[in-house]
Enzyme design. Structure first.
Site, PDB file in Angstrom:
ATOM      1  N   ARG A 135       0.842  -1.203   0.000  1.00 37.25           N
ATOM      2  CA  ARG A 135       0.000   0.000   0.000  1.00 37.25           C
ATOM      3  C   ARG A 135       0.877   1.253   0.000  1.00 37.25           C
ATOM      4  O   ARG A 135       0.637   2.191  -0.763  1.00 37.25           O
ATOM      5  CB  ARG A 135      -0.935   0.010   1.208  1.00 37.25           C
ATOM      6  N   PHE A 137       3.823   1.641  -1.183  1.00 35.65           N
ATOM      7  CA  PHE A 137       4.410   1.780  -2.515  1.00 35.65           C
ATOM      8  C   PHE A 137       3.459   2.534  -3.440  1.00 35.65           C
ATOM      9  O   PHE A 137       3.852   3.494  -4.114  1.00 35.65           O
ATOM     10  CB  PHE A 137       4.734   0.385  -3.074  1.00 35.65           C
ATOM     11  N   TYR A 138       2.188   2.136  -3.455  1.00 33.34           N
ATOM     12  CA  TYR A 138       1.216   2.774  -4.344  1.00 33.34           C
ATOM     13  C   TYR A 138       0.864   4.189  -3.884  1.00 33.34           C
ATOM     14  O   TYR A 138       0.695   5.083  -4.721  1.00 33.34           O
ATOM     15  CB  TYR A 138      -0.035   1.904  -4.487  1.00 33.34           C
ATOM     16  N   VAL A 139       0.778   4.404  -2.590  1.00 34.05           N
ATOM     17  CA  VAL A 139       0.507   5.752  -2.068  1.00 34.05           C
ATOM     18  C   VAL A 139       1.617   6.709  -2.503  1.00 34.05           C
ATOM     19  O   VAL A 139       1.361   7.871  -2.829  1.00 34.05           O
ATOM     20  CB  VAL A 139       0.339   5.725  -0.534  1.00 34.05           C
ATOM     21  N   PHE A 141       2.990   6.818  -5.210  1.00 35.89           N
ATOM     22  CA  PHE A 141       2.676   7.220  -6.585  1.00 35.89           C
ATOM     23  C   PHE A 141       1.300   7.877  -6.687  1.00 35.89           C
ATOM     24  O   PHE A 141       0.705   7.907  -7.765  1.00 35.89           O
ATOM     25  CB  PHE A 141       2.773   6.015  -7.528  1.00 35.89           C
TER      26      PHE A 141
END
Length: 166
Positions: A135, A137-139, A141
Site C-alpha cells: 500500500r 508503494f502505491y501511495v 505514486f
C-alpha cells in the site's frame, strides 16, 4: 533500465520457473496462470527479463468499482459502478528488488492504462495491495485509498497522465 528488457507481453518461451518475489501468491500466479489468463483474454501479463529470465511482471484487466468503494474524486460524476482498469498483479524477483524495477514496471503499466483510456472509458486504475508495505508503494505514486478497504487504492486517469508526463 540498464540490463533489463523492456516490458513485453508474456509468451510460452519465457522462463518463469525460478521467479521468486517473496510473495507465494504472486509467484504461483506467474508460474501457473499468467500465460493461460493472457492467452484466454482474462488479463494481459507483461514481463521484463534479465539474462533470459523473467525478473518482473505485472498484469492488467478490465474492471469496475462500486461508488461506495471509490474515493470521492473517483466516483464524482461517474456511473455506478465506475469503469476502471485493474492492475491485478505486480512483482519483482527478490534478487532484483531495491533497484527501481518495481517503479519502472508501475510506470510502464500506467502508460499502458493511459493508452487504453484513450480508446475506452476508464476513470481510474485500481490495485488491491497485498499488505501495508505494498500500500505504501502505491501511495507514494499518488494512489488514493478506498473508503471501505485500506488495501484497495485508485489512481485517477488524469493523475496517471500527469505522473507519466502525458
Amino acid at each position: 533500465m540498464s540490463g533489463y528488457s523492456a516490458p513485453r507481453r508474456i509468451s510460452d518461451a519465457d522462463d518463469v520457473t525460478s521467479f521468486s518475489s517473496g510473495e507465494p501468491s504472486l509467484d504461483d500466479y506467474l508460474r501457473k496462470r499468467a500465460l493461460a489468463n493472457h492467452v484466454q483474454g482474462g488479463s494481459r501479463c507483461f514481463v521484463t527479463c534479465r539474462d533470459g529470465r523473467v525478473v518482473g511482471f505485472y498484469a492488467l484487466a478490465s474492471g469496475s468499482v462500486a461508488h461506495a468503494d471509490a474515493p470521492g474524486r473517483v466516483r464524482r460524476n461517474m456511473p455506478d459502478p465506475v469503469p476502471v482498469i485493474l492492475l491485478s498483479r505486480l512483482a519483482v524477483d527478490r534478487k532484483e528488488q531495491g533497484r527501481g524495477l518495481g517503479s519502472h514496471l508501475l510506470r510502464d503499466a500506467i502508460g499502458r492504462c493511459v493508452q487504453a483510456a484513450d480508446s475506452i472509458g476508464l476513470r481510474a486504475i485500481l490495485v488491491h495491495a497485498l499488505h501495508d508495505e505494498a500500500r505504501a508503494f502505491y501511495v507514494h505514486f499518488d494512489f488514493e485509498i478506498s473508503p471501505t478497504d485500506p488495501l484497495h487504492l485508485m489512481l485517477l486517469m488524469k493523475d496517471a497522465r500527469a505522473l507519466i508526463g502525458d
